[in-house]
Design an enzyme around this catalytic site. Structure first.
Site, short mmCIF file in Angstrom:
data_model
loop_
_atom_site.label_atom_id
_atom_site.label_comp_id
_atom_site.label_asym_id
_atom_site.label_seq_id
_atom_site.Cartn_x
_atom_site.Cartn_y
_atom_site.Cartn_z
N GLU A 94 0.85 -1.21 0.00
CA GLU A 94 0.00 0.00 0.00
C GLU A 94 0.87 1.25 0.00
O GLU A 94 1.91 1.29 0.66
CB GLU A 94 -0.87 0.02 1.26
CG GLU A 94 -2.27 -0.54 1.05
CD GLU A 94 -3.20 0.44 0.33
OE1 GLU A 94 -2.72 1.31 -0.43
OE2 GLU A 94 -4.41 0.31 0.52
N ASP A 95 0.41 2.28 -0.69
CA ASP A 95 1.11 3.55 -0.68
C ASP A 95 1.02 4.23 0.69
O ASP A 95 2.00 4.64 1.27
CB ASP A 95 0.58 4.48 -1.78
CG ASP A 95 -0.96 4.56 -1.81
OD1 ASP A 95 -1.62 3.94 -0.95
OD2 ASP A 95 -1.49 5.25 -2.70
N ASP A 98 -4.21 5.52 6.07
CA ASP A 98 -4.70 6.73 6.72
C ASP A 98 -5.68 6.29 7.81
O ASP A 98 -5.27 5.89 8.89
CB ASP A 98 -5.34 7.59 5.61
CG ASP A 98 -5.81 8.94 6.07
OD1 ASP A 98 -5.40 9.37 7.15
OD2 ASP A 98 -6.58 9.59 5.36
N PHE A 147 -1.61 16.13 4.14
CA PHE A 147 -1.99 15.59 2.85
C PHE A 147 -0.75 15.53 1.96
O PHE A 147 -0.13 16.55 1.69
CB PHE A 147 -3.08 16.42 2.19
CG PHE A 147 -3.60 15.75 0.95
CD1 PHE A 147 -4.46 14.66 1.04
CD2 PHE A 147 -3.18 16.17 -0.30
CE1 PHE A 147 -4.90 14.01 -0.10
CE2 PHE A 147 -3.63 15.52 -1.46
CZ PHE A 147 -4.48 14.44 -1.35
N ARG A 160 1.64 12.43 -9.34
CA ARG A 160 2.14 11.07 -9.07
C ARG A 160 3.61 10.93 -9.43
O ARG A 160 4.33 10.12 -8.87
CB ARG A 160 1.37 10.04 -9.90
CG ARG A 160 -0.08 9.85 -9.49
CD ARG A 160 -0.62 8.59 -10.17
NE ARG A 160 -2.07 8.56 -10.19
CZ ARG A 160 -2.83 8.11 -9.19
NH1 ARG A 160 -2.28 7.67 -8.09
NH2 ARG A 160 -4.14 8.10 -9.30
P1 5GP Z 1 -7.78 5.10 4.31
O1 5GP Z 1 -8.90 4.19 3.89
O2 5GP Z 1 -6.68 4.43 5.08
O3 5GP Z 1 -8.31 6.31 5.05
O4 5GP Z 1 -7.22 5.76 3.02
C1 5GP Z 1 -6.44 5.11 2.15
C2 5GP Z 1 -6.40 5.78 0.80
O5 5GP Z 1 -6.70 7.19 0.86
C3 5GP Z 1 -4.99 5.69 0.29
O6 5GP Z 1 -4.77 4.47 -0.37
C4 5GP Z 1 -4.92 6.90 -0.62
O7 5GP Z 1 -5.46 6.57 -1.86
C5 5GP Z 1 -5.83 7.93 0.05
N1 5GP Z 1 -5.05 8.85 0.90
C6 5GP Z 1 -5.03 8.89 2.25
N2 5GP Z 1 -4.22 9.88 2.70
C7 5GP Z 1 -3.71 10.47 1.59
C8 5GP Z 1 -2.78 11.55 1.40
O8 5GP Z 1 -2.25 12.18 2.32
N3 5GP Z 1 -2.49 11.85 0.10
C9 5GP Z 1 -3.05 11.22 -0.96
N4 5GP Z 1 -2.69 11.61 -2.19
N5 5GP Z 1 -3.93 10.18 -0.81
C10 5GP Z 1 -4.24 9.82 0.45
#
Ligand code: 5GP
Length: 187
Positions: A94-95, A98, A147, A160
């Site tokens: 995973e990138d 959050d 962010f 990206r």
């Molecule tokens: P989660 O479900 O853990 O809240 O969010 C996961 C997804 O939200 C990540 O895979 C990503 O696509 C997006 N995301 C969460 N935080 C960020 C951020 O700081 N920057 C960006 N570009 N995407 C984010």
């Protein structure tokens, strides 16, 4: 609206060092190899670099998901794996994690397929925002609640291709998705 300047959080050299460490950790943990499952599109840069630091046999496959509504954690798979992962050692790449909602959904989907083991390798871990406790076995960089953009991470498909992770001005991006283009890309 003038955006606050983007701040470099992790530069290209630091990214390479962190990804090399993760590749070594994966290689040590799975001497017989593993299947790396990356989530499109944000994990593409990370995966491409990571596999070159893995020194055991590894397979690669991709999943793509789409959110029904932002922040609900309700997602659906829009591109599924080609690989049968039953009885395989699987690592979800995973990138960023959050709230953990997306990851929890994907892990549930993969777990139902009966892998021998299932772990997570996340480049960025925003622990402060976690809603669902999510065990992350391999983590590149813990980050604050900001962010971030770059190294695969986008805002409205922009940014990206930055070779660094920067903190952006989310309010300015919401008003104008190109808000950071001028300063981050020489045109
Ligand atoms: P989660 O479900 O853990 O809240 O969010 C996961 C997804 O939200 C990540 O895979 C990503 O696509 C997006 N995301 C969460 N935080 C960020 C951020 O700081 N920057 C960006 N570009 N995407 C984010």
């Amino acid at each position: 609206m003038t955006p606050a300047p983007a701040r470099v959080l992790i530069d290209g050299d630091e990214l390479r060092t962190g990804v090399a460490r993760l590749g070594a950790e994966l290689s040590a943990a799975y001497p017989r190899g593993m299947v790396l499952v990356a989530v499109l599109k944000g994990s593409v840069c990370f995966l491409a670099d990571l596999v070159r630091f893995v020194t055991v046999p590894c397979e690669v496959d991709f999943l793509a998901i789409s959110s029904y509504a932002e922040g609900t954690g309700r997602v659906r798979i829009v591109k599924d794996l080609d690989t049968d992962i039953s009885d395989r050692d699987v690592v979800l790449v995973e990138d960023i994690v959050d709230t953990g909602l997306t990851l929890t959904y994907i892990l549930g989907e993969l777990e139902r397929r009966g892998p021998r083991s299932l772990e997570v390798c996340a480049l960025l871990d925003k622990t402060a925002r976690r809603i669902v406790p999510t065990p992350l076995r391999f983590v590149g960089f813990p980050i604050e609640d900001e962010f971030v953009l770059g190294y695969g991470l986008d805002y409205a498909e922009r940014y990206r291709n930055l070779d660094q992770v920067v903190a952006g001005d989310l309010a300015a991006l919401r008003a104008e998705p190109d808000a950071h283009v001028e300063e981050l890309f020489s045109r």
